[in-house]
Design a protein around this motif. Structure first.
Motif, PDB file in Angstrom:
ATOM      1  N   ASP A  27       0.882  -1.153   0.000  1.00  0.00           N
ATOM      2  CA  ASP A  27       0.000   0.000   0.000  1.00  0.00           C
ATOM      3  C   ASP A  27       0.928   1.214   0.000  1.00  0.00           C
ATOM      4  N   VAL A  72      -4.657   4.777  -4.964  1.00  0.00           N
ATOM      5  CA  VAL A  72      -4.274   3.701  -5.887  1.00  0.00           C
ATOM      6  C   VAL A  72      -5.462   2.820  -6.244  1.00  0.00           C
ATOM      7  N   LEU A 106      -3.809  -0.258  -8.034  1.00  0.00           N
ATOM      8  CA  LEU A 106      -3.487  -1.396  -7.174  1.00  0.00           C
ATOM      9  C   LEU A 106      -4.122  -2.711  -7.653  1.00  0.00           C
TER      10      LEU A 106
END
Length: 108
Positions: free
Chosen positions: A24, A61, A65
């Motif tokens: 993260d 993100v 992600l």
């Protein structure tokens, strides 16, 4: 025992190892230890589906992600396809983090 049975445990471990390489951006802990991965499904065709969440719905993100997760999981030889589904049900809380992650962040 038939030869068509796939070793989902071994593949599951490989998937987890890959997930542990993805971080993260806002927290220096990988997404697996953070508890962002809710479930990993593998079917007999080696199609992988990952149910994951983000720390916040407006996570910076949110777009990239899931793509990174898909790309990295697809890079495992046995995996034919990978799909990531994002859910906010249940919403992520710090309770979902592993002990390791909490230690890392000085929460323990």
């Amino acid at each position: 025992m038939s030869n068509t049975t796939i070793d989902t445990n071994a593949l599951g471990e490989k998937i987890v190892n890959v997930l542990k390489t993805i971080y993260d951006p806002e927290i220096p802990v990988d997404i697996y230890e953070l508890g962002l991965i809710y479930d990993v499904f593998v079917n007999e065709d080696y199609d992988v589906k990952i149910l994951m969440t983000l720390t916040t719905p407006n996570c910076p993100v949110a777009e990239t992600l899931p793509l990174e997760v898909e790309e990295k999981v697809k890079s495992i030889n046995e995996v034919k396809s990978a799909e990531v589904e994002i859910t906010f049900d249940p919403p992520w809380t710090q309770e979902l983090m592993s002990e390791e992650a909490k230690l890392e962040l000085g929460m323990l």
